[in-house]
Enzyme design. Structure first.
Site, PDB file in Angstrom:
ATOM      1  N   GLU A  94       4.634  -5.312   7.141  1.00  9.73           N
ATOM      2  CA  GLU A  94       3.860  -4.269   7.828  1.00  9.73           C
ATOM      3  C   GLU A  94       4.285  -4.065   9.282  1.00  9.73           C
ATOM      4  O   GLU A  94       4.291  -2.946   9.776  1.00  9.73           O
ATOM      5  CB  GLU A  94       2.378  -4.593   7.779  1.00  9.73           C
ATOM      6  CG  GLU A  94       1.736  -4.479   6.414  1.00  9.73           C
ATOM      7  CD  GLU A  94       1.856  -5.754   5.589  1.00  9.73           C
ATOM      8  OE1 GLU A  94       2.696  -6.609   5.899  1.00  9.73           O
ATOM      9  OE2 GLU A  94       1.084  -5.877   4.623  1.00  9.73           O
ATOM     10  N   GLU A 144      -0.577  -9.432  -0.790  1.00 15.83           N
ATOM     11  CA  GLU A 144      -2.013  -9.693  -0.586  1.00 15.83           C
ATOM     12  C   GLU A 144      -2.751  -9.710  -1.924  1.00 15.83           C
ATOM     13  O   GLU A 144      -3.639 -10.531  -2.141  1.00 15.83           O
ATOM     14  CB  GLU A 144      -2.591  -8.643   0.362  1.00 15.83           C
ATOM     15  CG  GLU A 144      -2.074  -8.858   1.786  1.00 15.83           C
ATOM     16  CD  GLU A 144      -2.347  -7.693   2.700  1.00 15.83           C
ATOM     17  OE1 GLU A 144      -2.064  -6.544   2.320  1.00 15.83           O
ATOM     18  OE2 GLU A 144      -2.850  -7.926   3.809  1.00 15.83           O
ATOM     19  N   GLY A 163       0.640  -5.136   0.799  1.00 21.42           N
ATOM     20  CA  GLY A 163      -0.525  -5.218  -0.081  1.00 21.42           C
ATOM     21  C   GLY A 163      -0.187  -5.879  -1.406  1.00 21.42           C
ATOM     22  O   GLY A 163      -1.042  -6.471  -2.057  1.00 21.42           O
ATOM     23  N   ALA A 166       0.874  -1.178   0.000  1.00 22.10           N
ATOM     24  CA  ALA A 166       0.000   0.000   0.000  1.00 22.10           C
ATOM     25  C   ALA A 166       0.908   1.224   0.000  1.00 22.10           C
ATOM     26  O   ALA A 166       2.089   1.133   0.341  1.00 22.10           O
ATOM     27  CB  ALA A 166      -0.877  -0.012   1.250  1.00 22.10           C
TER      28      ALA A 166
HETATM   29  N1  T1G Z   1       4.630   3.444  -0.101  1.00 16.81           N
HETATM   30  C1  T1G Z   1       5.081   4.677  -0.456  1.00 16.81           C
HETATM   31  N2  T1G Z   1       6.364   4.954  -0.830  1.00 16.81           N
HETATM   32  C2  T1G Z   1       7.221   3.915  -0.844  1.00 16.81           C
HETATM   33  C3  T1G Z   1       6.835   2.601  -0.468  1.00 16.81           C
HETATM   34  C4  T1G Z   1       5.472   2.391  -0.102  1.00 16.81           C
HETATM   35  N3  T1G Z   1       5.014   1.192   0.222  1.00 16.81           N
HETATM   36  N4  T1G Z   1       7.933   1.800  -0.569  1.00 16.81           N
HETATM   37  C5  T1G Z   1       8.941   2.585  -0.977  1.00 16.81           C
HETATM   38  N5  T1G Z   1       8.528   3.847  -1.146  1.00 16.81           N
HETATM   39  C6  T1G Z   1       9.325   4.983  -1.618  1.00 16.81           C
HETATM   40  C7  T1G Z   1      10.462   5.315  -0.678  1.00 16.81           C
HETATM   41  O1  T1G Z   1      10.024   6.184   0.356  1.00 16.81           O
HETATM   42  C8  T1G Z   1      11.440   5.986  -1.623  1.00 16.81           C
HETATM   43  O2  T1G Z   1      10.934   7.291  -1.854  1.00 16.81           O
HETATM   44  C9  T1G Z   1      11.252   5.213  -2.926  1.00 16.81           C
HETATM   45  O3  T1G Z   1       9.945   4.606  -2.825  1.00 16.81           O
HETATM   46  C10 T1G Z   1      12.278   4.129  -3.120  1.00 16.81           C
HETATM   47  O4  T1G Z   1      12.241   3.327  -1.933  1.00 16.81           O
HETATM   48  C11 T1G Z   1      -2.513  -2.993   2.926  1.00 16.81           C
HETATM   49  C12 T1G Z   1      -1.074  -1.934   4.986  1.00 16.81           C
HETATM   50  C13 T1G Z   1      10.308  -1.985  -1.703  1.00 16.81           C
HETATM   51  C14 T1G Z   1      12.339  -2.941  -0.574  1.00 16.81           C
HETATM   52  O5  T1G Z   1       6.552  -1.846   3.968  1.00 16.81           O
HETATM   53  O6  T1G Z   1      10.731  -1.965   1.863  1.00 16.81           O
HETATM   54  O7  T1G Z   1       0.990  -2.738   2.239  1.00 16.81           O
HETATM   55  O8  T1G Z   1      12.991   8.570  -1.054  1.00 16.81           O
HETATM   56  O9  T1G Z   1      14.628   3.835  -1.275  1.00 16.81           O
HETATM   57  O10 T1G Z   1      15.964   0.552  -1.425  1.00 16.81           O
HETATM   58  O11 T1G Z   1      -1.654  -4.840   4.140  1.00 16.81           O
HETATM   59  O12 T1G Z   1      11.130   0.558  -0.497  1.00 16.81           O
HETATM   60  O13 T1G Z   1      12.654   8.074  -3.504  1.00 16.81           O
HETATM   61  O14 T1G Z   1      11.135   9.707  -2.326  1.00 16.81           O
HETATM   62  O15 T1G Z   1      13.293   2.013  -0.110  1.00 16.81           O
HETATM   63  O16 T1G Z   1      14.987  -0.192  -3.697  1.00 16.81           O
HETATM   64  C15 T1G Z   1       4.035  -2.549   3.141  1.00 16.81           C
HETATM   65  C16 T1G Z   1       8.284  -0.644   2.052  1.00 16.81           C
HETATM   66  C17 T1G Z   1       3.274  -1.251   3.126  1.00 16.81           C
HETATM   67  C18 T1G Z   1       7.537  -1.957   1.810  1.00 16.81           C
HETATM   68  C19 T1G Z   1      12.550  -1.049  -2.179  1.00 16.81           C
HETATM   69  N6  T1G Z   1       5.204  -2.445   2.290  1.00 16.81           N
HETATM   70  N7  T1G Z   1       9.290  -0.414   1.042  1.00 16.81           N
HETATM   71  O17 T1G Z   1      13.756  -0.619  -1.552  1.00 16.81           O
HETATM   72  O18 T1G Z   1      14.021   1.711  -2.517  1.00 16.81           O
HETATM   73  S1  T1G Z   1       1.852  -1.309   4.183  1.00 16.81           S
HETATM   74  C20 T1G Z   1       6.400  -2.068   2.797  1.00 16.81           C
HETATM   75  C21 T1G Z   1      10.484  -1.092   1.070  1.00 16.81           C
HETATM   76  C22 T1G Z   1       0.800  -2.398   3.371  1.00 16.81           C
HETATM   77  C23 T1G Z   1      -1.260  -3.742   3.338  1.00 16.81           C
HETATM   78  C24 T1G Z   1      -0.330  -2.943   4.185  1.00 16.81           C
HETATM   79  C25 T1G Z   1      11.493  -0.680   0.034  1.00 16.81           C
HETATM   80  C26 T1G Z   1      11.649  -1.692  -1.102  1.00 16.81           C
HETATM   81  P1  T1G Z   1      11.985   8.492  -2.216  1.00 16.81           P
HETATM   82  P2  T1G Z   1      13.621   2.749  -1.356  1.00 16.81           P
HETATM   83  P3  T1G Z   1      14.781   0.336  -2.333  1.00 16.81           P
END
Ligand code: T1G
Length: 705
Positions: free
Chosen positions: A130, A110, A107, A63
């Site tokens: 999460e 999911e 997500g 998400a």
């Molecule tokens: N939402 C918004 N922005 C995100 C994002 C996300 N999920 N993931 C990464 N970004 C942005 C990040 O801030 C950065 O922005 C750019 O993308 C590159 O990220 C409904 C409730 C996927 C392993 O927790 O672990 O789904 O600094 O530098 O090193 O049940 O990003 O360029 O402006 O980290 O290649 C669950 C979080 C969400 C994954 C890639 N998902 N992301 O790593 O790039 S909650 C996460 C990561 C959810 C559902 C629930 C990593 C990555 P900017 P980066 P990277």
């Protein structure tokens, strides 16, 4: 189709491609785009199956985390979430195949688990991270995952949030086929095979759920692990409860229970703190005046001067990143000792199964011991990690100035000394910068990057990029005594000692911070780092001490008795052969003597006073650091403390924590301490202004923005 989601046909297979760079988060418009594509596919009689795939480097990273802040701040109502999309995918009469590369996280997984099938390239990863944001899967991840991988693995994945590599996921049944070649081709071929064949919706697969009794031991050990390894955290327990609901309730009821638990977590301070940290760890790399396109010097060969604890750890950090590194010492004996420590550290990791002997040998081969500067002329970076004395550091920098190539970065690992003064020993101050690692350097994630007045933008850009290469969190800080971390650590450890002098038990001081969530209390940390370190620095700076200002009394006395802490078997505590601490009567007697000499009548001190004096000493100094521009943003200070000093991430860091308390309350307490303890507690003007204006540090942002 929206520009976020594209639709195409490939011989009877509809291909829906998500184009929401950089990580295909499920931002507004993406779920809607997928739904549109699915509707088109099911309305087209020529289409027999559907492939859902991510454009760019990944499937779906989850998400859009940015949306959560809008929901918890009330700016945005929480919509229907992903459920309509997930049910549409799962109920599609034509099988949908999720084609995964990069990450399918949160997500993203999911969505994939709602599809009829999942295929992936071997290098992809899947997970429910999460919990690392203080929440739990909010789109039935805790309900579908156990149906695909079994209860034990589902609990582990949702409780700890660590990703699975695709081969392991395939072995568990989460991935139906590993695609060795081109993912889209492989997925379309798989779709053609699946077309027209019956398939069971994931939500109707109950075979792996077993019975509550059969699962009881799984949930009991999960809760025990949470108690031991996730102390004070809410989300892991919620995740366990949500997966347990999947084993006890019909699917729809389990989803409702998961929603309830998810909302509790989403609105918790812990989740707001962890999301603050998630974005903060990325924000620190955005430096005003150093645009992302600033050219960085390539770092292919490194050289370290000093093979002591820090130098050896830094050499390992470079070797771990695959960068060959020269490690120089002044004498053969010191060099051999340094290399032995590196070998022992690697061997310990191999023994713990962290990596293979082969990996250890590869890394060790990248470290070349040296007794002179031969080869330094080819280094792209030289890191000085010698004894913390200015004279020696300036001598070393003068030497390397005459040897290093023009585009070689000259970095000092100094923990408190002036980068400008060190740079003055060279003809190239624009190439000089501080790279302050935290012990053990090969473990601690924080790298304080200290800019001197003359440090060039390219050297700063190089350092920020290098931090990522080394697996560190690089935070740019200004040049003052102690920079950010140690400058704040001074008042924090000072107050810890004052509290003991005034009547608090040593254990009570340490326990207050441990209970708050710190990895260790301030006095135990002193014993770990070595009381001699601070003792030596105080002697180096004795001439700068302001007469008449109260100074801590006890650690100089302890160090003077040769009680340096764990390394000498005693400091504040006595340590047995396994370094287990215990109260030491000698210290109790010393404390009584020092109180008498100082005319201090011991008083009872509450845990609340201990906690407030320790935390707000950090906050007050942090506010001064922001005023002086030594830290660019409040979140920089938070990231420094979480990654370098064991501050609990689920509290967001000292400045974020103060915001959650309310700066008016924090200021009121600081004013009380100022009345009782004098000038050391003079409130920082920035704190007074923000409290007066009803603002937070986070709202204040940076002087430099
Ligand atoms: N939402 C918004 N922005 C995100 C994002 C996300 N999920 N993931 C990464 N970004 C942005 C990040 O801030 C950065 O922005 C750019 O993308 C590159 O990220 C409904 C409730 C996927 C392993 O927790 O672990 O789904 O600094 O530098 O090193 O049940 O990003 O360029 O402006 O980290 O290649 C669950 C979080 C969400 C994954 C890639 N998902 N992301 O790593 O790039 S909650 C996460 C990561 C959810 C559902 C629930 C990593 C990555 P900017 P980066 P990277």
């Amino acid at each position: 189709m929206s520009e976020l989601v594209q639709y195409a046909l490939a011989g009877g297979v509809a291909v829906i491609t998500i184009q929401n760079p950089p990580v295909n988060a499920l931002s507004p418009g993406v779920p809607e785009g997928i739904l549109d594509g699915l509707g088109k596919a099911n309305a087209d009689d020529t289409v027999r199956a559907v492939v859902l795939i991510g454009g760019g480097r990944s499937f779906i990273a989850g998400a859009d985390i940015k949306e959560f802040g809008k929901i918890t701040s009330g700016e945005k109502k929480r919509g229907v979430g992903l459920h309509p999309l997930l049910y549409a995918l799962e109920d599609s009469p034509k099988p949908v195949i999720a084609a995964i590369h990069g990450q399918a996280f949160g997500g993203g997984l999911e969505v994939a688990m709602s599809c009829a099938y999942r295929v992936a390239v071997p290098t992809a990863q899947v997970g429910q991270p999460e919990v690392k944001l203080g929440i739990i899967p909010g789109a039935a991840g805790t309900q579908r995952l156990p149906r695909l991988v079994g209860v034990a693995k589902a609990v582990e994945m949702c409780q700890f949030g660590n990703p699975l590599k695709v081969p392991a996921a395939a072995a568990l049944g989460l991935i139906d086929r590993v695609i060795e070649g081109d993912l889209l081709e492989g997925a379309v071929a798989f779709a053609r095979e699946a077309a027209g064949k019956p398939f069971v919706k994931v939500r109707e697969r109950n075979g792996k759920l077993r019975t509550p009794d059969a699962n009881a031991a799984i949930f009991a050990s999960a809760r025990e692990a949470a108690r031991k390894r996730q102390r004070g955290l809410l989300a892991p327990l919620a995740a366990i409860n949500a997966v347990e609901a999947a084993t006890r309730l019909p699917f729809e009821d389990g989803v409702k229970e998961e929603q309830r638990l998810f909302e509790d977590c989403l609105f918790s301070t812990q989740s707001k703190a962890l999301i603050h940290v998630f974005f903060g760890e990325r924000a620190v790399a955005k430096i005003p005046g150093v645009p992302s396109e600033t050219p960085a010097y390539p770092i292919r060969r490194a050289a370290i001067i000093g093979a002591g604890t820090m130098g050896g750890g830094i050499a390992m950090t470079y070797a771990n990143a695959g960068i060959p590194v020269l490690l120089k010492e002044a004498t053969r004996q010191a060099l051999d000792r340094g290399m032995d420590v590196i070998r022992k550290n690697y061997a310990a990791s191999v023994a713990k199964g962290r990596f293979s002997q082969e990996v250890m040998d590869q890394r060790l081969a990248l470290v070349t011991p040296a007794l002179n500067y031969e080869g330094f002329e080819e280094a792209d970076i030289i890191v000085e990690a010698v004894f913390e004395g200015m004279a020696l550091k300036k001598q070393v920098f003068a030497e390397i100035d005459s040897i290093a190539k023009p585009e070689c970065v000259l970095a000092s690992n100094t923990s408190t000394l002036s980068i400008d003064e060190i740079a003055s020993a060279t003809t190239r101050p624009h190439m000089v910068i501080g790279h302050h690692f935290f012990s053990p350097a090969n473990v601690m994630r924080l790298l304080e990057i200290v800019r001197g007045k003359a440090t060039g933008k390219e050297v700063i850009a190089t350092s920020m990029a290098l931090a990522r290469t080394l697996g560190k969190v690089g935070v740019l800080v200004g040049n003052c005594r102690g920079f950010v971390g140690n400058r704040m650590f001074g008042p924090y450890r000072r107050e810890a000692q004052f509290l003991v002098e005034e009547g608090a038990d040593i254990e009570a001081v340490d326990r207050a911070m441990y209970d708050f969530g710190m990895a260790m209390g301030p006095l135990a940390v002193g014993d770990l780092a070595g009381l001699d370190v601070g003792w030596r620095i105080r002697k180096e700076f004795r001439h700068l001490e302001i007469p008449g200002v109260r100074k801590p009394l006890l650690e100089d006395r302890l160090a003077g008795m040769g009680r340096f802490g764990q390394k000498t078997g005693s400091g504040w505590y006595h340590y047995d052969e396994n370094r287990r601490p215990s109260k030491d009567l000698i210290v109790e007697e010393l404390i009584a003597r020092v109180r008498e000499e100082a005319g201090i009548t011991p008083r009872h001190i509450s845990q609340e006073e201990i906690t407030d004096r320790l935390l707000y000493s950090l906050v007050n100094e942090g506010a001064r650091i922001l005023e002086e521009g030594i830290a660019l943003w409040p979140v920089d200070i938070d990231i420094v403390y979480i990654n370098g000093y064991g501050f609990p991430a689920h509290r967001g860091g000292p400045m974020f924590h103060a915001d959650t308390v309310g700066l008016d309350k924090v200021l009121a307490r600081i004013r009380e301490f100022h009345d009782r303890h004098g000038a050391l507690w003079t409130p920082a003007p920035l704190l007074e202004r923000l409290a007066r204006e009803g603002k937070t540090f986070t709202q204040e942002g940076s002087k430099h923005a």
